[in-house]
Design an enzyme around this catalytic site. Structure first.
Site, PDB file in Angstrom:
ATOM      1  N   HIS A  77      31.422 140.303 -22.634  1.00 15.86           N
ATOM      2  CA  HIS A  77      32.540 139.654 -23.370  1.00 15.86           C
ATOM      3  C   HIS A  77      33.913 140.060 -23.058  1.00 15.86           C
ATOM      4  CE1 HIS A  77      29.040 138.371 -25.954  1.00 15.86           C
ATOM      5  NE2 HIS A  77      29.905 137.391 -26.503  1.00 15.86           N
TER       6      HIS A  77
ATOM      7  N   LYS B 217      36.988 141.942 -28.261  1.00 24.83           N
ATOM      8  CA  LYS B 217      35.762 141.690 -29.044  1.00 24.83           C
ATOM      9  C   LYS B 217      35.489 143.181 -29.865  1.00 24.83           C
ATOM     10  CE  LYS B 217      31.007 140.147 -29.317  1.00 24.83           C
ATOM     11  NZ  LYS B 217      31.185 139.452 -30.509  1.00 24.83           N
TER      12      LYS B 217
END
Ligand code: NAP
Length: 266
Positions: free
Chosen positions: A154, A158
């Site tokens: 990701h 995040k």
């Protein structure tokens, strides 16, 4: 009749996409939006699509009390999502939730609240329909190829690791295989964390890098073979067909559904 929607976290990366999707969808209407940073400002002006006539308010409670909303879409943070869902269900507003970080016990208590109030809710760790298919295929593959590791990647903003999608994939895989200890029985980590997080006998590895959006591969090893099931979200638009489907579907529910796969015809 249009479905009246509040977006909690509407100034965030996901929230903005939801607002854009709502403005382009005939049967859905944005009636409220939360952002502490932009309270009082027009939502459309802040997100760069021109005035929408809906201003940000700083709390979910305020948004609920000022609108007669049908649905609350939540893309906020792990700290506030549970309370937002509770406030919504108490007021008869159906939550559609993408925010990650809800624990198993949070989901259990939210499920109970949904059943008691009869207010439907949907929590989906991943709204990308391709990602849901990736999880379903992984669950099927684990029955025949039980040696598995998950690598999720990701963007570096995040907050949580592993991702909600990886945890959900792990839960689904566990349902179709017997727990087995993988790797060498005497393996030792020379650097802590080198083998990733342990879940039900296998490992999840989390990569965080700028430039990424949301990606996951599930690797199945067998004698002389490797099967990789992979999904990539290159843009947050990839989540919007799933969010739209969930908003429409939640209007017909009187209990909590966890996972988009449970509202798709698969
Ligand atoms: P983001 O860009 O950081 O946006 C978060 C939003 O929440 C902002 O609008 C922020 O606005 C608000 N917020 C932050 N802290 C808050 C608090 N304490 N109280 C109330 N509002 C608060 O995050 P994002 O990338 O959009 O991701 C949001 C969530 O969705 C994350 O949990 C992420 O993992 C998840 N996600 C899920 C999916 C899925 O398919 N299920 C896909 C992508 C992301 P203010 O600070 O102005 O209030």
């Amino acid at each position: 009749m249009k479905i009246r929607v509040i977006v909690a976290g509407a100034s965030g990366r996901m929230g903005r996409e939801v607002v854009k999707m709502l403005t382009k969808t005939e049967d859905l209407e944005l009636v409220g939006a939360t952002s502490r940073t932009h309270a009082g400002k027009d939502v459309g002006e802040v997100i760069g699509i021109g005035p929408l006539g809906v201003s940000f308010v700083s709390s979910t409670l305020e948004a609920i009390s000022k609108t007669r909303a049908d649905v609350l879409v939540d893309f906020t943070t792990p700290e506030v999502v549970k309370e937002n869902m509770e406030l919504a269900m108490e007021a008869g507003v159906r939550p559609v939730v993408g925010t990650s970080g809800l624990s198993e016990s949070d989901i259990k208590s939210l499920r109970e609240m949904s059943e008691q109030t009869g207010v439907g809710a949907i929590i989906a760790p991943n709204f990308a329909i391709g990602a849901v298919l990736m999880m379903v295929f992984a669950q099927k593959a684990a029955k025949y190829l039980p040696h598995v590791e998950i690598v999720e990647s990701h963007h570096d903003r995040k907050l949580d690791a592993p991702s909600g999608t990886a945890v959900k994939t792990a839960e689904m895989i566990q349902r179709s295989r017997v727990e087995l200890k993988q790797g060498h029985p005497e393996e030792k980590e020379l650097l802590e964390g080198a083998r990733g997080a342990y879940v039900g006998g296998f490992r999840i590895h989390s990569v965080r890098l700028p430039g990424l959006v949301a990606h996951q591969e599930v690797m199945f090893g067998g004698d002389g073979q490797l099967l990789t099931v992979r999904h990539d979200s290159f843009d947050r638009e990839s989540f919007m067909p799933g969010v739209k489907l969930a908003i429409e579907k939640v209007m017909t529910l009187d209990k909590l559904v966890y996972g988009l796969e449970n509202i798709l015809e698969l």
